[in-house]
Design a protein around this motif. Structure first.
Motif, PDB file in Angstrom:
ATOM      1  N   GLN A 155     -21.916  30.365  56.464  1.00  0.00           N
ATOM      2  CA  GLN A 155     -21.402  30.041  55.131  1.00  0.00           C
ATOM      3  C   GLN A 155     -19.886  30.234  55.078  1.00  0.00           C
ATOM      4  N   SER A 156     -19.360  31.220  55.799  1.00  0.00           N
ATOM      5  CA  SER A 156     -17.910  31.445  55.806  1.00  0.00           C
ATOM      6  C   SER A 156     -17.172  30.238  56.390  1.00  0.00           C
ATOM      7  N   GLU A 158     -17.250  27.418  53.698  1.00  0.00           N
ATOM      8  CA  GLU A 158     -16.381  27.689  52.552  1.00  0.00           C
ATOM      9  C   GLU A 158     -14.901  27.749  52.907  1.00  0.00           C
ATOM     10  N   ALA A 159     -14.550  27.939  54.167  1.00  0.00           N
ATOM     11  CA  ALA A 159     -13.164  28.183  54.594  1.00  0.00           C
ATOM     12  C   ALA A 159     -12.164  27.239  53.946  1.00  0.00           C
ATOM     13  N   GLN A 204     -11.499  26.622  50.873  1.00  0.00           N
ATOM     14  CA  GLN A 204     -11.804  26.120  49.524  1.00  0.00           C
ATOM     15  C   GLN A 204     -11.153  27.009  48.473  1.00  0.00           C
ATOM     16  N   ALA A 241     -11.177  29.315  45.505  1.00  0.00           N
ATOM     17  CA  ALA A 241     -12.235  30.284  45.186  1.00  0.00           C
ATOM     18  C   ALA A 241     -12.557  30.309  43.699  1.00  0.00           C
ATOM     19  N   VAL A 288     -17.247  32.552  46.382  1.00  0.00           N
ATOM     20  CA  VAL A 288     -17.207  32.452  47.841  1.00  0.00           C
ATOM     21  C   VAL A 288     -17.443  33.840  48.421  1.00  0.00           C
ATOM     22  N   PRO A 302     -13.221  35.813  49.522  1.00  0.00           N
ATOM     23  CA  PRO A 302     -12.025  35.367  48.797  1.00  0.00           C
ATOM     24  C   PRO A 302     -10.781  36.152  49.229  1.00  0.00           C
ATOM     25  N   ALA A 314     -10.940  30.726  49.875  1.00  0.00           N
ATOM     26  CA  ALA A 314     -11.923  31.291  50.804  1.00  0.00           C
ATOM     27  C   ALA A 314     -11.216  31.496  52.138  1.00  0.00           C
ATOM     28  N   TRP A 316      -7.895  36.727  60.004  1.00  0.00           N
ATOM     29  CA  TRP A 316      -7.329  35.937  58.913  1.00  0.00           C
ATOM     30  C   TRP A 316      -5.817  35.795  59.016  1.00  0.00           C
ATOM     31  N   TYR A 374     -19.715  39.163  46.777  1.00  0.00           N
ATOM     32  CA  TYR A 374     -19.000  38.703  47.969  1.00  0.00           C
ATOM     33  C   TYR A 374     -19.161  39.729  49.076  1.00  0.00           C
ATOM     34  N   ALA A 408     -13.308  40.914  50.174  1.00  0.00           N
ATOM     35  CA  ALA A 408     -12.261  40.217  49.422  1.00  0.00           C
ATOM     36  C   ALA A 408     -10.930  40.903  49.685  1.00  0.00           C
TER      37      ALA A 408
END
Length: 196
Positions: free
Chosen positions: A62-63, A66-67, A69, A71, A75, A78, A87, A146, A164, A167
């Motif tokens: 899912q990560s 969603e990357a 996007q 938020a 997500v 976030p 995301a 990240w 979540y 975050a």
């Protein structure tokens, strides 16, 4: 005479084969990863490691979806980036979040925020680490993945029951402790003994 017992034999054979299932079939979790995150971490601690591993893989998949996007919708990861809430970049389902990178200047993390206290007792469900130690490894791994390199210390808050996983907003990293139990399912303890 053979016609009488043949249907029964076929039915028995089908029943036995169905009960055996397929070898190596993935474990199906009884709840979704999002549901698991909103539960207390103790709830996941006693789930089977294979169930937690499947939930971790679901979160990782899912990560990736969603990357990047915005938020605005909910997500799993976030992060605030240049005034926007997005995301975070996704990670591979085979990524071991307990293998923190050891490169460059050490990242300063602060765990005493006055909010929820990080427990220091060691848990089997966290590969023998405490929640605080597991949170430190996950924090270092994800911040490096990240590409977040803050100039000051990062406050790490415990966010039980959050919708979540992790975050990062305004220099504060909020980690859902339930996610730590999912992340701990991946790694040396999840591999068959023959591969270790």
């Amino acid at each position: 005479m053979m016609r009488r017992w043949l249907p029964g034999l076929l039915l028995s054979l089908v029943t036995v084969l169905t009960a055996c299932g397929e070898a190596g079939a993935p474990v199906r979790a009884t709840m979704s990863a999002r549901q698991a995150l909103t539960n207390p971490p103790e709830f996941l601690e006693f789930e089977a490691p294979s169930t937690r591993l499947e939930l971790f893989r679901e979160v990782a998949r899912q990560s990736v979806v969603e990357a990047g996007q915005a938020a605005q919708a909910l997500v799993l990861f976030p992060v605030s980036h240049q005034g926007e809430l997005l995301a975070a970049p996704g990670f591979d389902p085979k990524m071991d979040l307990f293998q923190a990178p050891d490169a460059g200047a050490p990242l300063e993390l602060v765990f005493e925020s006055g909010g929820e206290r990080w427990p220091d007792d060691r848990r089997e469900g966290l590969q023998g680490l405490s929640e605080r130690e597991a949170a430190e490894l996950v924090a270092r791994t994800l911040l490096a993945h990240w590409g977040i390199a803050p100039n000051s210390a990062v406050q790490v808050d415990r966010a039980s029951g959050a919708p979540y996983a992790v975050a990062y907003v305004d220099g504060i990293l909020r980690i859902n402790p339930a996610f730590l139990y999912l992340a701990a399912a991946f790694g040396p303890s999840s591999l068959p003994a023959s591969l270790q």
